[in-house]
Structure formats: structure tokens, C-alpha cells
Design a protein around this motif. Structure first.
Motif, PDB file in Angstrom:
ATOM      1  N   LEU A 132      56.814  77.221   3.574  1.00  0.00           N
ATOM      2  CA  LEU A 132      58.130  76.895   3.000  1.00  0.00           C
ATOM      3  C   LEU A 132      58.036  76.791   1.470  1.00  0.00           C
ATOM      4  O   LEU A 132      56.957  76.524   0.938  1.00  0.00           O
ATOM      5  CB  LEU A 132      58.652  75.556   3.558  1.00  0.00           C
ATOM      6  N   LEU A 133      59.182  76.989   0.799  1.00  0.00           N
ATOM      7  CA  LEU A 133      59.288  76.831  -0.662  1.00  0.00           C
ATOM      8  C   LEU A 133      60.346  75.780  -0.981  1.00  0.00           C
ATOM      9  O   LEU A 133      61.409  75.751  -0.351  1.00  0.00           O
ATOM     10  CB  LEU A 133      59.668  78.158  -1.355  1.00  0.00           C
ATOM     11  N   LYS A 134      60.038  74.970  -1.957  1.00  0.00           N
ATOM     12  CA  LYS A 134      61.000  73.993  -2.468  1.00  0.00           C
ATOM     13  C   LYS A 134      61.077  74.115  -3.993  1.00  0.00           C
ATOM     14  O   LYS A 134      60.104  74.472  -4.636  1.00  0.00           O
ATOM     15  CB  LYS A 134      60.603  72.567  -2.088  1.00  0.00           C
ATOM     16  N   GLY A 135      62.191  73.778  -4.507  1.00  0.00           N
ATOM     17  CA  GLY A 135      62.409  73.852  -5.949  1.00  0.00           C
ATOM     18  C   GLY A 135      63.830  74.277  -6.265  1.00  0.00           C
ATOM     19  O   GLY A 135      64.626  74.610  -5.369  1.00  0.00           O
ATOM     20  N   GLU A 136      64.167  74.251  -7.572  1.00  0.00           N
ATOM     21  CA  GLU A 136      65.538  74.570  -7.982  1.00  0.00           C
ATOM     22  C   GLU A 136      65.901  76.007  -7.666  1.00  0.00           C
ATOM     23  O   GLU A 136      67.053  76.306  -7.314  1.00  0.00           O
ATOM     24  CB  GLU A 136      65.699  74.302  -9.483  1.00  0.00           C
ATOM     25  N   SER A 137      64.958  76.911  -7.803  1.00  0.00           N
ATOM     26  CA  SER A 137      65.234  78.324  -7.561  1.00  0.00           C
ATOM     27  C   SER A 137      64.829  78.775  -6.168  1.00  0.00           C
ATOM     28  O   SER A 137      64.995  79.953  -5.835  1.00  0.00           O
ATOM     29  CB  SER A 137      64.512  79.173  -8.604  1.00  0.00           C
ATOM     30  N   ALA A 138      64.293  77.886  -5.340  1.00  0.00           N
ATOM     31  CA  ALA A 138      63.888  78.247  -3.983  1.00  0.00           C
ATOM     32  C   ALA A 138      65.119  78.500  -3.129  1.00  0.00           C
ATOM     33  O   ALA A 138      66.089  77.727  -3.163  1.00  0.00           O
ATOM     34  CB  ALA A 138      63.031  77.151  -3.382  1.00  0.00           C
ATOM     35  N   GLY A 139      65.099  79.580  -2.358  1.00  0.00           N
ATOM     36  CA  GLY A 139      66.221  79.939  -1.507  1.00  0.00           C
ATOM     37  C   GLY A 139      67.286  80.710  -2.228  1.00  0.00           C
ATOM     38  O   GLY A 139      68.068  81.418  -1.572  1.00  0.00           O
TER      39      GLY A 139
ATOM     40  N   HIS B  63      59.260  77.023 -11.661  1.00  0.00           N
ATOM     41  CA  HIS B  63      58.347  76.047 -11.064  1.00  0.00           C
ATOM     42  C   HIS B  63      58.777  75.774  -9.630  1.00  0.00           C
ATOM     43  O   HIS B  63      59.922  75.339  -9.409  1.00  0.00           O
ATOM     44  CB  HIS B  63      58.338  74.755 -11.870  1.00  0.00           C
ATOM     45  N   LEU B  64      57.877  76.047  -8.671  1.00  0.00           N
ATOM     46  CA  LEU B  64      58.172  75.890  -7.238  1.00  0.00           C
ATOM     47  C   LEU B  64      57.112  75.022  -6.575  1.00  0.00           C
ATOM     48  O   LEU B  64      56.048  74.759  -7.158  1.00  0.00           O
ATOM     49  CB  LEU B  64      58.209  77.265  -6.550  1.00  0.00           C
ATOM     50  N   ILE B  65      57.398  74.591  -5.324  1.00  0.00           N
ATOM     51  CA  ILE B  65      56.474  73.778  -4.535  1.00  0.00           C
ATOM     52  C   ILE B  65      56.255  74.501  -3.203  1.00  0.00           C
ATOM     53  O   ILE B  65      57.241  74.843  -2.500  1.00  0.00           O
ATOM     54  CB  ILE B  65      57.021  72.365  -4.288  1.00  0.00           C
ATOM     55  N   ALA B  66      54.995  74.743  -2.864  1.00  0.00           N
ATOM     56  CA  ALA B  66      54.635  75.419  -1.606  1.00  0.00           C
ATOM     57  C   ALA B  66      54.254  74.377  -0.553  1.00  0.00           C
ATOM     58  O   ALA B  66      53.540  73.421  -0.858  1.00  0.00           O
ATOM     59  CB  ALA B  66      53.494  76.388  -1.839  1.00  0.00           C
ATOM     60  N   LEU B  67      54.744  74.580   0.665  1.00  0.00           N
ATOM     61  CA  LEU B  67      54.441  73.665   1.775  1.00  0.00           C
ATOM     62  C   LEU B  67      54.009  74.501   2.989  1.00  0.00           C
ATOM     63  O   LEU B  67      54.542  75.598   3.223  1.00  0.00           O
ATOM     64  CB  LEU B  67      55.650  72.817   2.161  1.00  0.00           C
TER      65      LEU B  67
END
Length: 777
Positions: free
Chosen positions: A77-84, A111-115
């Protein structure tokens, strides 16, 4: 566009996702002590990159995220302002895709967050990890100027290469990438005067930039991308203003200036203006005017008006039409502050001719000297003190009359003749006034000797010279005292003298006693002082408490004068130590001067005259009273009757018989008692109304009154005695007075008033009288 793809691969052997294997610990070994161990990261990838503005179809592959946790049920999964929105990840493979075309100039990195989570429980299989996706720059922007219009200035006539200003164009591409943000500048318009280098600095290409020829220049500069793919560029306008420098000489607007000036113009007053043209701006106009040819440099001067840059001609000396009627000279206009390095041209009109015509005016007389100083010995009446002389400067040469102004200091002591000779009217005393300042007027006279209004004044100083006409006197009032038991030779007082005359340095005063018959002696010290000492000793206070000692003082003047001054020496009682214990006060000598006696006599004379006038006035009043009552008193009795009628008793308030006595010209008859007097109001009756009256009736009445007035020699000429209340027969309203209510046409009977008592007796007589009786005035 070159595409850069980054594939994230696993480096080395896969590691366990959640467990860490350790060796069994042995307690007796130092290396087996308890310690914290760093857990290795389970995520395996590096930083991701992607090019901006890709031309391929979406989505664009960015990279892969991978973890050491290798489970069948793992999900990425991806999280962040530009994720999705911008970036998405394949949940099974970890591939990351961009679903929008990226612009580095808007966003250079994300800048993204990987899960990695369990598909069933959605729990994290390992800790989340942050990573960055950087956008690679491509040269897709052209430089843009910071302003569309620039303003600059540079001094005129500047040297080649003089900096004007620096303009700046900004390229939005990444400057860290080679040649992506480099800018090239070029002058598109105005290149013959200005140039620009690659840093944007604009400079001059010529040294002949003259503000007086062209003050502003408009140049156009271009900024182009050095390595741009599209070849786009931007432009800007630069407005260059030339700053003025003092590089032009002033030039006269005329070649000849002519002025007409009256000869009586005041020294220092402006008589004309000179105008020049200077192409420089006002702050750089520093014109200096000067006279270069002519012999009148000491007669005229030219000053510069700093605000208007014009020359003001002023006269430095008085002008005289009778001597010089015209002045002509050459003037020059220069600028001493001009910078010869920037000098553009030389003016051909820097000189001009000035002609000044002097006009004749009727001038006042001129004295030959600015002031006069005369000397006069005091106590003398000289035939002539001195003379003043003034002349008419005009060609008419009119005669001059001389006068001493009334405001002059002590001018009443002197007189001046028509010829200007000054005499003193009385002898003068230097000790009273040593100087006299006179203001003498010289007036221009016409042929009949009448002043024309032109006059001048001069100061005359008369110095009174000193004569030795004052005898010496004591320098101060002395009050000497001596003990009654003073010994022989005892010093009583030391005296000195002064002289009201001018005392020379070698003055010598001699002292002596007018009589030696006293108990005092005088010794002259020969230093203008003298000592008074006791001659025999032992004074008798019972015989004389105060001794008056005449002292003679002589000076060495020519002639020598001697004055007698009396010294009053008081004999006092003293104690054993010689100290004064009791002294009689010496009676002061009282003297009255002649001036005081004259003042007292004038006061007595004034009081006598005033007393005599008061006595004569009172005597005249008594004589007037002796001739009887005056006419104003009679008139006052008739006018002040303003009381209401009180019936019969009113007849005693005023003596009407006085009026009758005056009119009849006879003396006042004796006053009768009230009961013997005739009824006064019975005579005040309205005359019977005539059945057929006319205008002649009034005229006849006036003639009768005039005849009475003409033959009445004793009656006073007051108008109040000529007033009568006769009514004409033509009156419709008739009289409003109650005195006429008993006329023949009244049907009222007033006989009942007799029954009302004595108070109404006079009223009953008035209304009950015969109306045919003649009205008495």
C-alpha cells in the motif's frame, strides 16, 4: 525524451521479516553481557526517479517497492498526499505507477509512505517506510524577465562602456542541470547606442549621448534559452534617461540691452535685468556676469539671481545727469562651474552691449560736506559761529533757503541766516551743555521764494570750548568732628578739591584759610590736598559747638580763580580713648538759587491772577441778582408745572402775576391774599365760535400777537410766551380739551358742581362762566 527507469531489486540474501536469530548466552564470558541489538530494515529499494513531461501514454512506470517479508498473503500500500491521485502501487507486485504527467517546475519531488500488510487482517507485516520520488528536469521553459519595463539613467556624454543597469531574466528549469537555466541576452532595438553582456548588464557603446539633442532612449532587450529545444525567448523594454551635466555655455538673448534710469536712483538698487539661454537644466546653470569693456566697472555691478539665472545691474555710485548722460559698456556671460571634459559646444553669443541712459530729475540741494563741526568759546556771543553751503545740482540752479529744525537739540539757542551763517542767540555755558547737535535744512526755493518741496538735511555739531570760569570747590561735602579736649596738632580732616572746568593733568590747587583767627590751622600738602589740624587745643563747647572755617581754594588756570568754601567743624564730647560720645548736629546752610526764586514768583503770580478772576466773577453775579429775577427763572416756573390739579388750593402754588408784570412792563405788584385774588381759570375761556369764520380770522389773530410782541419791551424773547391755542373755525374735530365743553351747543347743566363743596368751586366757576367773555392770553 529519454526515459529513465529504475528497477528496485533485492540486494543480497533475503532476510527474515520479523525474527532475529541470536546465539545462546554464556554468563561467564565478558562478550555475553546483555546488549541492545539493531534490527535490520526489511524494506529493500533505493530512491525513485521519473522524468517530467513524458510523451508516452499514461500510466508511467516509476519503480518497484519490495520487502523481505515474502508471504503469500502480503499486500503493498501507499500513503501520502499524492498517493492514489498521482501515484498508485500494484498491491501484489509493488510496482509504482504515475497516473499524471509531472511538471518539475510545479513539484520537484514527492514524499510517500510504503506499507506491507496482511491481506486478511490488514495488519502491518512490518513497520511503514518513507521514500521520495524525484522528478527529473527537462529543458522545457524559456527565460522570463522580472519586469516588462525597466527604467535606467546615465549621465550624458559618458564614456564608452559606462554601466547603465542590469536586467534579469529567470528560467524555471533546474539550474543544477547543465545549461538548462542558462540565458543569453541581446539588444534588439537601440543597439547603436547600447549593448548588453551575458550577465544582463547594459552599457553604453558611444560617448556622444547628448541630453540637449535627445534626452530619452528606448531600447528592447531579448532573453533566450541557450539550450532550449523550442527556441522560445522573451523581451523587455528599457527606458534610459540621460542625466544632465553642465556642458553648455550661457548665451545672451539679445546683442544689445538699453535701459533708462533716473539720476536719483538709490545706490545698490536694481536698474535692469539681463537674460541668457542655457540648455542645461536649472540646477546646472551657474551664470556669471561681468563687465569686460568700458570704464565704468566701479560705477555698476552685475549680480546673478540664483533662482532665475538672470543678471541684475545695480548702481554702485550715485548717478548725475549733469555730469554723464549715458553709460555704454560690454558685458560677458560665463559659467565657471562648467565641466570642460563634457563641453559639447562653444557659444557665440556670450557677450553683449549695455547702454544706460540717465534721465534728469529735480533733485534736492546738495551740501558741500556730509556734516559740519564748529567750535565756540563758552560765555561768548560770537558774530559768526560757522557757515553751511548747499547748491542745487540741477541746471536751473535755484536759490536755497536754510532753516534749523525745531526738533534740533537746543536749537532755540541758535539762528541761521538765508546765506547759511549760524549765530548763537545767547552766551553758552560748557558746564551745562558741552555739545549742541543741530539739524539744518536746505530747501529749494522758486523765483518767489516759496519752497518747492525739495530739501536736504545736514548735521551741524557745535563744540563749546572751555574757559576757566569756575572756581575750585570741595571734592565732597565734609562733616569734620573734633573732640573738645583735642590736643594741639590733632588732625581734624583732610580735604581735596575739584573744578567744574576741564581739569588739565598739571592742575594745582592751593589751599589757605581766609582768617587765622581760629583754633585751626591748614597745611597744604602740595598734592591737591590739605590737612586741617588743631592749632591750640581745648575747645569750649559752651561757647561754640560748631566752628565755621572759611577755606580758600585757588587753581592755576588762566586767569586763576579762587573760591571760598566753608567747613563746618563740630566740637564733640569724647571719652578717654578719644572716641566721640556726643555731638551736636550742624545746621545745614540753606540757600535758594535764582531759578528757584523765579519759579516761586511765577507760582505766586499765577495764584493771584486766578483769585482775582474768581472775585470778579462773583461780583458780576451779585450785580445780576440785584436787577431782579432773571428771565430763565420765570421761564422755569412756567415750564415745570406738571402736577395734577388739586382744585381751589392750586392757585397758591405758582405766582402767575410775575408773568403779567413782565408783559406789562411794570414792576411786580404786591401779592394779594388768596381770598382777594380773581379766579385765574375764569379767564382761560375758549372764545365763542363764530358762525361765519374765514381765513382772515387767523391772519388777524397773528397780527394782534405780533403787535403785542413788538410793544412788549419787558417781556423775554422766548417762543413759549408766543404759543397760543387758538383753533380755527374750520376745525371739524373741534377741541378735545375739557375747557370748551361749556359751549352753546352743550345741553349739560354743570350748576350741580356748586353743591360739591369748596374743592370743586373753581371747576364750577370754569364751566358755569359766560362763554361770550373774551379769552385772555
Amino acid at each position: 525524451m529519454q526515459r529513465l527507469m529504475l528497477l528496485l531489486t533485492v540486494v543480497g540474501t533475503p532476510l527474515a521479516a520479523a525474527t532475529t536469530h541470536t546465539n545462546p548466552a554464556r554468563p561467564d564470558a565478558p562478550s555475553m553481557l546483555p546488549a541492545h541489538r539493531r534490527q535490520k530494515r526489511d524494506w529493500i529499494w533505493n530512491q525513485m526517479h521519473i522524468d517530467e513531461e513524458k510523451n508516452t501514454s499514461l500510466p508511467h512506470y516509476v519503480g518497484k517497492i519490495k520487502s523481505s517479508v515474502n508471504r503469500q498473503n502480503a499486500k503493498y500500500l501507499l500513503k501520502g498526499e499524492s498517493a492514489g491521485k498521482v501515484f498508485r502501487v500494484n498491491a501484489d507486485t509493488g510496482d509504482v505507477y504515475a497516473f499524471e504527467r509531472l511538471d518539475r517546475e510545479k513539484t520537484s519531488e514527492y514524499h510517500l509512505i510504503a506499507l506491507v500488510v496482511d491481506k486478511d487482517t490488514e495488519k502491518d507485516l512490518e513497520s511503514p517506510s518513507s521514500f521520495t520520488i524525484k522528478v527529473h528536469d527537462v529543458n522545457d521553459n524559456w527565460p522570463v524577465f522580472t519586469h516588462r519595463l525597466f527604467n535606467a539613467s546615465v549621465p550624458e556624454m559618458s564614456a564608452v562602456g559606462t554601466s547603465v543597469m542590469r536586467v534579469t531574466a529567470v528560467d524555471a528549469d533546474d539550474p543544477t542541470v547543465a545549461d538548462h537555466a542558462s540565458v543569453m541576452y541581446q539588444v534588439l532595438k537601440g543597439e547603436e547606442y547600447f549593448a548588453i553582456d551575458n550577465s544582463g548588464l547594459i552599457f553604453t557603446k558611444t560617448k556622444h549621448l547628448d541630453r540637449e539633442t535627445q534626452a530619452k532612449y528606448t531600447i528592447m532587450v531579448e532573453a533566450r534559452d541557450a539550450q532550449g529545444l523550442r527556441g522560445y525567448s522573451s523581451t523587455a523594454t528599457v527606458l534610459v534617461t540621460l542625466q544632465d551635466v553642465n556642458d553648455n555655455f550661457p548665451a545672451f538673448t539679445q546683442t544689445k540691452y538699453t535701459f533708462a534710469v533716473p539720476e536719483d536712483i538709490r545706490v545698490g538698487s536694481p536698474l535692469g535685468s539681463l537674460f541668457v539661454e542655457d540648455a542645461d537644466e536649472p540646477q546646472n546653470r551657474m551664470t556669471k556676469y561681468s563687465i569686460v569693456q568700458g570704464e565704468y566697472r566701479d560705477t555698476f555691478t552685475i549680480e546673478t539671481d540664483p533662482t532665475r539665472n538672470e543678471g541684475i545691474i545695480k548702481a554702485m555710485k550715485p548717478l548725475d545727469y549733469e555730469r554723464i548722460q549715458q553709460y555704454s559698456f560690454t558685458i560677458e556671460a560665463t559659467d565657471p562651474t562648467i565641466n570642460l571634459h563634457y563641453l559639447s559646444s562653444t557659444s557665440l553669443r556670450k557677450t553683449a552691449r549695455v547702454i544706460i541712459n540717465v534721465t534728469d530729475v529735480d533733485e534736492p540741494p546738495n551740501f558741500q560736506q556730509p556734516f559740519y563741526h564748529f567750535q565756540l568759546w563758552e560765555n561768548q556771543k560770537k558774530p559768526l559761529i560757522g557757515s553751511v553751503l548747499a547748491t542745487d545740482p540741477d541746471a536751473t540752479r535755484r536759490s536755497i533757503g536754510y532753516f534749523i529744525r525745531r526738533t534740533s537739540d537746543k536749537g532755540q539757542f541758535f539762528r541761521i541766516t538765508k546765506q547759511g551763517n549760524i549765530y548763537n542767540e545767547k552766551e553758552l555755558d560748557r558746564e551745562i551743555y558741552p555739545w549742541y547737535n543741530l539739524t539744518v535744512e536746505a530747501k529749494e526755493l522758486d523765483s518767489s521764494g516759496t519752497p518747492t518741496g525739495k530739501e536736504s538735511i545736514v548735521q551741524v555739531y557745535i563744540e563749546i570750548l572751555d574757559e576757566n570760569d569756575n572756581a575750585p570747590e570741595f571734592a565732597q561735602p565734609y562733616e569734620p568732628k573734633v573732640c573738645e579736649n583735642a590736643a594741639q596738632g590733632k588732625l581734624v580732616v583732610q580735604i581735596s578739591a575739584i573744578d567744574k572746568d576741564i581739569t588739565p593733568r598739571d592742575v594745582k590747587f592751593k589751599f589757605s584759610l581766609s582768617s587765622e583767627d581760629s583754633n585751626f590751622t591748614l597745611r597744604d600738602n602740595h598734592d591737591n590736598t590739605a590737612n586741617i589740624t588743631v592749632k591750640y587745643g581745648q575747645f569750649d563747647r559752651e561757647r561754640a559747638k560748631v566752628h565755621h572755617l572759611p577755606v580758600l581754594i585757588s587753581d592755576n588756570g588762566r586767569p586763576s580763580l579762587t573760591g571760598t568754601n566753608t567747613l563746618a567743624v563740630t566740637v564733640c564730647k569724647c571719652n578717654e580713648r578719644g572716641e566721640f560720645t556726643f555731638c551736636e548736629e550742624a545746621a545745614p546752610q540753606v540757600g535758594i538759587s535764582i531759578q528757584a526764586l523765579v519759579a516761586i514768583f511765577l507760582c505766586i503770580l499765577t495764584i493771584t491772577v486766578i483769585t482775582l478772576l474768581i472775585f470778579l466773577r462773583r461780583r458780576l453775579r451779585k450785580q445780576a441778582r440785584a436787577h431782579g429775577k432773571s428771565v430763565p427763572e420765570i421761564h422755569e416756573q412756567l415750564v415745570t408745572y406738571d402736577e395734577e390739579g388739586g382744585g381751589e388750593m392750586d392757585t397758591t402754588s405758582y405766582d402767575v402775576s410775575v408773568l403779567n408784570s413782565v408783559r406789562g412792563g411794570a414792576a411786580k405788584p404786591p401779592r394779594l391774599p388768596p381770598e382777594a385774588r380773581p379766579a385765574v381759570y375764569a379767564h382761560v375761556q375758549k372764545p365763542p365760535r363764530q358762525a361765519h369764520g374765514g381765513p382772515g380770522e387767523m391772519a388777524a389773530m397773528i397780527e394782534v400777537k405780533k403787535d403785542e410782541a413788538d410793544h412788549d419791551g419787558g417781556g423775554p424773547p422766548y417762543d413759549t410766551l408766543r404759543i397760543y391755542g387758538y383753533e380755527g373755525s374750520e376745525s371739524i374735530a373741534e377741541s378735545l380739551s375739557s375747557l370748551g365743553t361749556d359751549s352753546s351747543d352743550s345741553d349739560i347743566d354743570y350748576d350741580f358742581l356748586n353743591d360739591w363743596g369748596p374743592r370743586f368751586k373753581m371747576l364750577a366757576e370754569l364751566y358755569g362762566s359766560d362763554p361770550r367773555e373774551e379769552l385772555v392770553y
